[in-house]
Scaffold this active site. Structure first.
Site, short mmCIF file in Angstrom:
data_model
loop_
_atom_site.label_atom_id
_atom_site.label_comp_id
_atom_site.label_asym_id
_atom_site.label_seq_id
_atom_site.Cartn_x
_atom_site.Cartn_y
_atom_site.Cartn_z
N ASN A 9 -5.48 1.27 7.68
CA ASN A 9 -4.65 0.07 7.75
C ASN A 9 -3.50 0.38 8.70
O ASN A 9 -2.58 1.11 8.33
CB ASN A 9 -4.14 -0.27 6.33
CG ASN A 9 -3.13 -1.39 6.33
OD1 ASN A 9 -2.96 -2.09 7.33
ND2 ASN A 9 -2.45 -1.57 5.20
N LYS A 11 -1.29 -1.54 9.83
CA LYS A 11 -0.07 -2.33 9.55
C LYS A 11 0.50 -2.94 10.85
O LYS A 11 -0.26 -3.33 11.72
CB LYS A 11 0.95 -1.48 8.79
CG LYS A 11 0.33 -0.85 7.54
CD LYS A 11 1.33 -0.28 6.58
CE LYS A 11 0.59 0.32 5.39
NZ LYS A 11 1.46 0.77 4.33
N HIS A 99 -2.44 -7.22 -0.26
CA HIS A 99 -1.74 -5.93 -0.08
C HIS A 99 -0.34 -6.06 -0.68
O HIS A 99 0.31 -7.09 -0.54
CB HIS A 99 -1.67 -5.58 1.41
CG HIS A 99 -1.19 -4.18 1.62
ND1 HIS A 99 0.14 -3.84 1.52
CD2 HIS A 99 -1.85 -3.03 1.90
CE1 HIS A 99 0.27 -2.54 1.72
NE2 HIS A 99 -0.93 -2.01 1.96
N GLU A 101 2.48 -5.04 0.22
CA GLU A 101 3.55 -5.41 1.16
C GLU A 101 3.60 -6.93 1.36
O GLU A 101 4.66 -7.50 1.57
CB GLU A 101 3.36 -4.66 2.49
CG GLU A 101 3.78 -3.20 2.34
CD GLU A 101 3.12 -2.23 3.29
OE1 GLU A 101 2.48 -2.67 4.27
OE2 GLU A 101 3.22 -1.01 3.06
N GLU A 170 -3.86 0.46 -5.30
CA GLU A 170 -2.75 1.03 -4.53
C GLU A 170 -1.47 0.95 -5.36
O GLU A 170 -0.79 -0.09 -5.35
CB GLU A 170 -2.56 0.24 -3.24
CG GLU A 170 -3.75 0.30 -2.31
CD GLU A 170 -3.30 0.10 -0.87
OE1 GLU A 170 -3.48 1.03 -0.08
OE2 GLU A 170 -2.74 -0.96 -0.56
N GLY A 176 3.37 4.57 1.39
CA GLY A 176 4.35 4.89 2.42
C GLY A 176 5.45 5.83 1.94
O GLY A 176 6.44 6.03 2.64
N SER A 211 -0.38 6.93 0.27
CA SER A 211 -0.08 8.28 0.75
C SER A 211 -1.30 9.21 0.76
O SER A 211 -1.18 10.40 0.48
CB SER A 211 1.07 8.91 -0.05
OG SER A 211 2.25 8.15 0.16
P1 PGA Z 1 0.17 4.73 3.16
O1 PGA Z 1 -0.24 3.17 3.08
O2 PGA Z 1 -1.12 5.50 3.29
O3 PGA Z 1 1.04 4.84 4.37
O4 PGA Z 1 0.85 5.05 1.88
C1 PGA Z 1 -1.37 2.74 2.35
C2 PGA Z 1 -1.49 1.25 2.41
O5 PGA Z 1 -0.47 0.56 2.44
O6 PGA Z 1 -2.61 0.71 2.44
#
Ligand code: PGA
Length: 256
Positions: A9, A11, A99, A101, A170, A176, A211
């Site tokens: 992803n 982003k 997601h 976010e 997640e 993140g 992560s």
């Molecule tokens: P990250 O993000 O691996 O940077 O923690 C995962 C995600 O948001 O899908």
């Protein structure tokens, strides 16, 4: 036997040129090619403006193109939005829905996520539905309740939206932050999600996100109910992403 799906992803990162370079390098990476050959499914989700460049770079490879979001309607007066049929025409085979976010920053709730999943399925694409608890919810021991609620509207949808879906667990506190769930913490929730799905007749892969990196991927993939990863930060680095894909391949070989 499990089938692993490793998804990058990207982003809100990568220009079209960056995407071309990154996707070409991933597609050409020997261990990614070897893993795909060995049965690992691999996909990447660039930003909308990089879909065309990424699609061109992935042509001839088996790496799938995905999108990070879509609108609920197929077309119409929705300025600034992109529909699922448009994503299908851009070469996508799957789309993320819900997601965290987007749930946090764009105020997407479970009803909207379900409408998006419906739009994705109606366009002939596969939804990757994201669920997960915040740190506060984990600390108040409501993880299962939160995840069950996030899934419930989808589970009870008359169109069987989850039939061809992937679920991504997640935990919000792990995204993140560099603080991944331990394999045991993740497995506990994956087993719960798999049971919720199985109770309603769904056999859906559940992938972990938060992560994931080249150091923790193998231990996560060794867990019985973890069928892959949704990778953010590490997916922007070819070698790191390739290592995660290889870890899935090795887990397949180990009969995970
Ligand atoms: P990250 O993000 O691996 O940077 O923690 C995962 C995600 O948001 O899908």
């Amino acid at each position: 036997m499990k089938r692993f799906f490793v998804v990058g992803n990207w982003k809100m990162h990568t220009s079209p040129k960056d995407s071309l370079v990154l996707a070409s390098a991933i597609a050409a990476h020997p261990s990614v090619q070897h893993s795909i050959h060995g049965g690992v499914r691999v996909g990447v989700c660039p930003p909308f403006t990089s879909l065309a460049a990424t699609s061109a770079a992935l042509a001839g490879s088996s790496i799938e193109l995905g999108a990070q979001n879509c609108h609920t309607q197929p077309s119409g007066a929705f300025t600034g939005e992109i529909s699922a049929p448009m994503l299908a025409m851009a070469g996508c085979s799957f789309v993320l829905a819900g997601h965290s976010e987007r749930r946090v920053h764009c105020f997407e709730n479970d009803a909207l996520v379900s409408e998006k999943a419906k739009a994705i399925v109606s366009a002939g694409l596969q939804p990757i539905v994201c669920v997960g608890e915040t740190l506060q919810e984990r600390e108040s021991e409501s993880t299962f309740e939160v995840v069950r609620k996030q899934l419930s509207i989808l589970l009870s949808h008359p169109l069987n939206l989850l039939q061809h879906a992937v679920v991504a667990y997640e935990p919000v506190w792990a995204i993140g932050t560099g603080l991944a769930a331990t394999p045991e913490q993740a497995e506990e929730v994956h087993a719960f999600v798999c049971k919720e799905l199985a109770d309603r007749g769904y056999d859906v892969p559940v992938i972990y996100g938060g992560s994931v990196n080249e150091n923790n991927a193998a231990d996560l993939f060794a867990m019985p109910h973890i069928s892959g990863a949704l990778v953010g930060g590490a997916s922007l680095h070819v070698e790191q992403f390739a290592s995660i894909v290889s870890a899935a391949h090795r887990a397949l070989g180990a009969g995970a």
